[in-house]
Design a protein around this motif. Structure first.
Motif, mmCIF file in Angstrom:
data_model
loop_
_atom_site.group_PDB
_atom_site.id
_atom_site.type_symbol
_atom_site.label_atom_id
_atom_site.label_comp_id
_atom_site.label_asym_id
_atom_site.label_seq_id
_atom_site.Cartn_x
_atom_site.Cartn_y
_atom_site.Cartn_z
ATOM 1 N N ILE A 123 0.842 -1.190 0.000
ATOM 2 C CA ILE A 123 0.000 0.000 0.000
ATOM 3 C C ILE A 123 0.881 1.244 0.000
ATOM 4 O O ILE A 123 0.474 2.318 -0.402
ATOM 5 N N GLY A 124 2.122 1.078 0.383
ATOM 6 C CA GLY A 124 3.013 2.235 0.434
ATOM 7 C C GLY A 124 3.577 2.351 1.835
ATOM 8 O O GLY A 124 3.373 1.471 2.672
ATOM 9 N N SER A 125 4.242 3.434 2.081
ATOM 10 C CA SER A 125 4.902 3.580 3.365
ATOM 11 C C SER A 125 3.869 3.909 4.432
ATOM 12 O O SER A 125 2.675 3.942 4.188
ATOM 13 N N PRO A 134 -3.868 14.291 -3.818
ATOM 14 C CA PRO A 134 -5.166 14.408 -4.512
ATOM 15 C C PRO A 134 -5.518 13.151 -5.280
ATOM 16 O O PRO A 134 -5.978 13.216 -6.389
ATOM 17 N N TRP A 135 -5.331 11.977 -4.704
ATOM 18 C CA TRP A 135 -5.459 10.788 -5.544
ATOM 19 C C TRP A 135 -6.608 9.864 -5.243
ATOM 20 O O TRP A 135 -6.804 8.869 -5.957
ATOM 21 N N ALA A 136 -7.397 10.146 -4.266
ATOM 22 C CA ALA A 136 -8.505 9.237 -3.978
ATOM 23 C C ALA A 136 -9.602 9.960 -3.209
ATOM 24 O O ALA A 136 -9.348 10.967 -2.560
ATOM 25 N N PRO A 137 -10.826 9.467 -3.291
ATOM 26 C CA PRO A 137 -11.889 10.012 -2.447
ATOM 27 C C PRO A 137 -11.730 9.451 -1.035
ATOM 28 O O PRO A 137 -10.762 8.753 -0.738
ATOM 29 N N ASP A 138 -12.663 9.737 -0.164
ATOM 30 C CA ASP A 138 -12.629 9.246 1.215
ATOM 31 C C ASP A 138 -12.913 7.747 1.213
ATOM 32 O O ASP A 138 -14.050 7.314 1.054
ATOM 33 N N LEU A 139 -11.859 6.965 1.395
ATOM 34 C CA LEU A 139 -12.013 5.513 1.275
ATOM 35 C C LEU A 139 -12.776 4.924 2.454
ATOM 36 O O LEU A 139 -13.421 3.883 2.335
ATOM 37 N N GLY A 140 -12.717 5.613 3.574
ATOM 38 C CA GLY A 140 -13.472 5.146 4.742
ATOM 39 C C GLY A 140 -14.971 5.259 4.531
ATOM 40 O O GLY A 140 -15.759 4.613 5.229
ATOM 41 N N ALA A 141 -15.365 6.104 3.582
ATOM 42 C CA ALA A 141 -16.799 6.299 3.316
ATOM 43 C C ALA A 141 -17.306 5.363 2.223
ATOM 44 O O ALA A 141 -18.488 5.411 1.857
ATOM 45 N N PHE A 142 -16.447 4.522 1.669
ATOM 46 C CA PHE A 142 -16.904 3.592 0.618
ATOM 47 C C PHE A 142 -18.119 2.820 1.131
ATOM 48 O O PHE A 142 -18.096 2.265 2.228
ATOM 49 N N SER A 330 -15.158 7.458 -14.627
ATOM 50 C CA SER A 330 -14.772 6.291 -13.832
ATOM 51 C C SER A 330 -15.358 6.401 -12.433
ATOM 52 O O SER A 330 -15.904 7.448 -12.069
ATOM 53 N N VAL A 331 -15.226 5.335 -11.670
ATOM 54 C CA VAL A 331 -15.672 5.376 -10.274
ATOM 55 C C VAL A 331 -14.514 5.658 -9.324
ATOM 56 O O VAL A 331 -14.693 5.614 -8.107
ATOM 57 N N SER A 332 -13.343 5.979 -9.869
ATOM 58 C CA SER A 332 -12.169 6.132 -9.001
ATOM 59 C C SER A 332 -12.325 7.279 -8.007
ATOM 60 O O SER A 332 -11.824 7.193 -6.891
ATOM 61 N N LYS A 333 -13.010 8.363 -8.409
ATOM 62 C CA LYS A 333 -13.164 9.487 -7.498
ATOM 63 C C LYS A 333 -14.549 9.489 -6.817
ATOM 64 O O LYS A 333 -14.775 10.258 -5.897
ATOM 65 N N THR A 334 -15.465 8.680 -7.303
ATOM 66 C CA THR A 334 -16.775 8.640 -6.641
ATOM 67 C C THR A 334 -16.878 7.465 -5.669
ATOM 68 O O THR A 334 -17.515 7.581 -4.637
ATOM 69 N N LEU A 335 -16.272 6.333 -6.002
ATOM 70 C CA LEU A 335 -16.342 5.157 -5.124
ATOM 71 C C LEU A 335 -14.937 4.763 -4.637
ATOM 72 O O LEU A 335 -14.604 5.017 -3.487
ATOM 73 N N ALA A 336 -14.132 4.182 -5.520
ATOM 74 C CA ALA A 336 -12.796 3.762 -5.102
ATOM 75 C C ALA A 336 -11.948 3.432 -6.334
ATOM 76 O O ALA A 336 -12.412 2.730 -7.225
ATOM 77 N N PRO A 337 -10.701 3.913 -6.347
ATOM 78 C CA PRO A 337 -9.818 3.612 -7.473
ATOM 79 C C PRO A 337 -9.578 2.113 -7.636
ATOM 80 O O PRO A 337 -9.416 1.634 -8.759
ATOM 81 N N ALA A 338 -9.543 1.370 -6.537
ATOM 82 C CA ALA A 338 -9.192 -0.053 -6.607
ATOM 83 C C ALA A 338 -10.236 -0.880 -7.350
ATOM 84 O O ALA A 338 -9.975 -2.014 -7.711
ATOM 85 N N LEU A 339 -11.418 -0.310 -7.600
ATOM 86 C CA LEU A 339 -12.415 -1.061 -8.372
ATOM 87 C C LEU A 339 -11.986 -1.197 -9.829
ATOM 88 O O LEU A 339 -12.465 -2.076 -10.539
ATOM 89 N N GLU B 157 -13.276 -7.157 5.991
ATOM 90 C CA GLU B 157 -12.010 -7.073 6.720
ATOM 91 C C GLU B 157 -10.910 -6.268 6.046
ATOM 92 O O GLU B 157 -9.959 -5.883 6.700
ATOM 93 N N ALA B 158 -11.016 -6.046 4.746
ATOM 94 C CA ALA B 158 -9.921 -5.332 4.074
ATOM 95 C C ALA B 158 -9.853 -3.907 4.610
ATOM 96 O O ALA B 158 -10.872 -3.229 4.718
ATOM 97 N N PRO B 159 -8.659 -3.417 4.949
ATOM 98 C CA PRO B 159 -8.544 -2.040 5.440
ATOM 99 C C PRO B 159 -8.918 -1.042 4.337
ATOM 100 O O PRO B 159 -8.855 -1.365 3.153
ATOM 101 N N ASP B 160 -9.291 0.172 4.765
ATOM 102 C CA ASP B 160 -9.726 1.181 3.788
ATOM 103 C C ASP B 160 -8.702 1.403 2.690
ATOM 104 O O ASP B 160 -9.062 1.596 1.522
ATOM 105 N N ALA B 161 -7.420 1.377 3.060
ATOM 106 C CA ALA B 161 -6.390 1.678 2.066
ATOM 107 C C ALA B 161 -6.418 0.689 0.903
ATOM 108 O O ALA B 161 -5.966 1.011 -0.202
ATOM 109 N N THR B 162 -6.966 -0.491 1.137
ATOM 110 C CA THR B 162 -7.118 -1.482 0.062
ATOM 111 C C THR B 162 -7.883 -0.897 -1.120
ATOM 112 O O THR B 162 -7.697 -1.307 -2.260
ATOM 113 N N LEU B 163 -8.791 0.034 -0.827
ATOM 114 C CA LEU B 163 -9.671 0.584 -1.853
ATOM 115 C C LEU B 163 -9.010 1.712 -2.651
ATOM 116 O O LEU B 163 -9.599 2.226 -3.596
#
Lengths: 488, 488
Positions: A123-125, A134-142, A330-339, B157-163
């Motif tokens: 995931i990174g450091s 500026p690369w993702a929406p609020d992932l906790g709100a997915f 895309s859904v990267s900024k509305t839902l999640a980039p990982a989709l 279970e996946a952490p938010d950063a997964t998204l």
């Protein structure tokens, strides 16, 4: 459904030669030793039960029991009461220990720690305290519950043939129809399911369209500079020469484009990335006139067009000239980039080529496509956006208030839309500021990281993204940022 | 969570100009009429409730109520008691009807019929009575419950950063680790998570590897002929010259390869597609010797290596020379092609380039990757294979028994492994036989459809796949096939 027995019968490839002079037990031991030494059997791998392996290899069970026991004694395997025998982690010195399994949600604390560590590594450091990238929406709100409900619906109701091979290069017609209607009503895109291609995010669309343009003789494409540097790389990889066009507070400089010899252009008119400019009305008109005059294609990157705050909504450029403008969403900024899900509304003559390129690259999983179709069709995407817009607006306002107080000399641009804006600071040493900010727990990027070609008189500044920054953290984040900037 | 109110507040882009001389109600009506006429508002699209739209546009609710009523009167909109107002399907004559929504599992019978129709259109033509095409496993046996359980685990279970955005071009380390261990124990592949790249099926891997080879100066690649013609197209698209190598019952002709000037080769040693040959031991040795001598790369397509019946298991070629052989696996033949998930175990110096190409094409959705990691790690893939092998073995035996009786002159080859075999029939007019079989409800392909280059003295025959053919249907299917063949 599965018996306890079969839980411990994973596939295992072992060769036994009944014609060889070596005893079967010795052969089995040697085969397992070789597989472990040569890295085919990994540390932590569960072996089949002795009964299952004996059945598989047509050996007596006693032979397998003895072979396992011997390898446990040698440190190659680890046996625990009531648990499957596993491959040990054989170190250089020959000492052995069981490697933790990678199972998600394993209850073994060692395993959980290993999984957590592995996750961090990709995931990174370490997570910054304040993340302004500026690369993702609020992932906790997915909307995990609503998404899970759509997955469940699809897995319950999709016919078996859904799981098969699909020869339709555009993607699932259900999703194309739903997205064509969504893009039409929410962004003014004039298209239909037939002219839509489902892509692996905007990334996959840019790669496929770049390749399609190159194959029909296009050599030079213009992009915004500063812009999304990944797109520059993707288009160059597709074999195109990439021309940098300047950007100001009214968006891309269409006069510069007109005197270039570009045959296509990639722009983000709703919210230029990263500066945040909205393409001015006269430039919209001029851009389309340029495209008609040159018989050129405009690729419209509507990466965050769903977010708008102070201004009247501005529809997609594509709606004004659907045969000259490709629309990318895309859904990267509305839902999640990982989709990894996006869509392209294309002029009719590009649809098949782009679809085939997407398919050749592997395509988008059908269950994901049907899940998104169900999700949008049930109104969940609208509902999520309606819930999130005031949240982002609040974050933006808190940041602007803090900036007015802490950084009175900075100029803020690009605030009308999207999930980020730009903080212009004359003469800022961006690299030093970002490093110092990093030391203070702030992840932030300078304008320079979005430049394709260095220039002397470019403005300097930082991009402030608020997808990941809670409103309550805005003041402290900006205070730290101001301190970092005054230290360099 | 969502109120009834917000259920009818989908996003809708409409422009109102408060400075214009036209009344607001007339402007709203015209904006909606234009959007419907120009194809931005699609037939069947739900409009926001009058309250929601009035709030959005800062109009009085009465203005919106009147505008909607006017457009209902004109036939642009359809209103039903207690349901949201929808866009009508405006025909050329101006008559109007509500288009069915595309929602999965819609209870409205019209809508369900429309969805069923749409599905047929992208899945292909009407389902044949007997499907002998060798392109998928038994889709009805897909372990939906176990898969759904893995999806649930990941979503819980996946952490938010997964998204978020993932900068790791190889894919999720959890999945790479699980698959490296699986490929090692079940197929003898010598690799680890670091040298694995997750791909969009074998298709995505072949495209990315083809591109990587081309970029490092490889010009010519050999493939099996007959073979999987899609791979020929993918490699040609990647810019490589594709050389056809003959295949016999011992697999690819390595002598022919040795006298060619190929710099790489794509082979399916475990079960040649479509003939079904297992690469003979002396040819395995010769193939690896060729690769070492020429400094060439072997790409091993192990598309259905998990299925073996009569013979001792034969491990992957890759295990014998991991720095010269790329191993490709996927779930297309074990679970479902529509999952679009595969993996490549690569020599170290190819990993990054292939990973970046996969990423540039859009990448594989992270939730899918973690779902498969959980599924394999919980032993569900092994369990599914263990359940399916006897099923496929039974189908194969029923087909072979029926062929012995109904087509005594046909020669059967390639039965030892996989999900298909070949029926060789001297002098068969394959095209006529397939058409006649189709008339009798049998979908079957001739050997010719797998040929890259036509040749005079090639054997003729049909491919018989049993992924989709229940055991009980084998006798009738072969009887019909025999009748079709005797009719041409």
């Amino acid at each position: 459904m599965a018996s306890v027995q079969d839980q411990f019968a994973p596939d295992l490839l072992v060769w036994i030669d009944r014609d060889a002079p070596e005893p079967l037990r010795a052969q089995l031991e040697q085969a397992l030793r070789d597989a472990i030494r040569e890295g085919r059997l990994h540390a932590g791998t569960k072996l089949p039960s002795t009964r299952a392996l004996a059945g598989e290899l047509r050996l007596s069970r006693g032979v397998v029991v003895e072979a396992y026991a011997q390898l446990v004694a040698e440190g190659y395997l680890v046996a625990r009461q009531g648990a499957p025998t596993r491959v040990a982690a054989v170190t250089a010195a020959g000492a052995a220990d069981v490697a933790p399994p990678t199972r998600l949600g394993a209850t073994d604390p060692d395993a959980a720690a290993a999984v957590a560590h592995a996750r961090r590594s990709w995931i990174g450091s370490a997570t910054p305290t304040y993340d302004l990238r500026p690369w993702a929406p609020d992932l906790g709100a997915f909307p995990r519950t609503a998404w899970a409900s759509s997955v469940r619906t699809v897995l319950r109701e999709a016919p078996d043939a859904t799981l098969g091979n699909h020869v339709e290069p555009r993607g699932a017609v259900e999703l194309r129809a739903v997205l064509a209607a969504y893009a039409g009503r929410s962004r003014g895109v004039a298209t239909d399911a037939d002219r839509m291609v489902i892509t692996g995010g905007i990334t996959g669309a840019v790669s496929a369209i770049g390749g399609a343009l190159r194959s029909r003789g296009v050599r030079r494409i213009a992009i915004e500079d500063p812009g999304f540097t990944v797109h520059r790389l993707l288009l160059a990889r597709a074999g195109l020469e990439v021309l940098s066009m300047p950007v100001d507070e009214d968006g891309i400089d269409v006069d510069a484009l007109a005197v270039s010899d570009a045959q296509a252009v990639l722009v983000a008119p709703a919210h230029q990335y990263p500066l945040g400019a909205v393409l001015a009305p006269e430039r919209r008109t001029a851009l389309l006139a340029w495209a008609r005059e040159r018989d050129a294609l405009v690729i419209e990157d509507d990466y965050d067009g769903e977010y708008r705050y102070d201004r009247e909504p501005i529809g997609a450029l594509q709606g004004l000239d659907p045969e000259r403008v490709v629309y990318l969403g895309s859904v990267s900024k509305t839902l999640a980039p990982a989709l990894r899900m996006g869509w392209a509304a294309l002029p009719a003559d590009l649809v098949l080529d782009v679809g085939l390129r997407v398919t050749a690259a592997g395509g988008t999983p059908m269950l994901d496509q049907l899940t998104l179709a169900d999700f949008v069709d049930r109104g969940e995407l609208d509902r999520h956006l309606r819930r999130m817009r005031p949240v982002y607006r609040g974050r933006r306002e808190a940041l602007l208030a803090a900036i007015a107080e802490e950084l009175p000399d900075a100029r803020v641009v690009g605030i009308a839309a999207g999930l980020s804006f730009t903080l212009l600071v004359d003469g800022l040493d961006e690299a030093a500021a970002c490093v110092e900010a990093g030391r203070r727990g702030i992840a932030v990027w300078g304008l320079g990281s979005f430049r394709g070609e260095p220039a002397e008189d470019n403005p300097t500044g930082l991009i402030v993204g608020y997808g990941a920054l809670p409103e309550a953290a805005a003041r402290r984040a900006i205070a730290e940022l101001a301190a970092a900037m005054s230290d360099v």
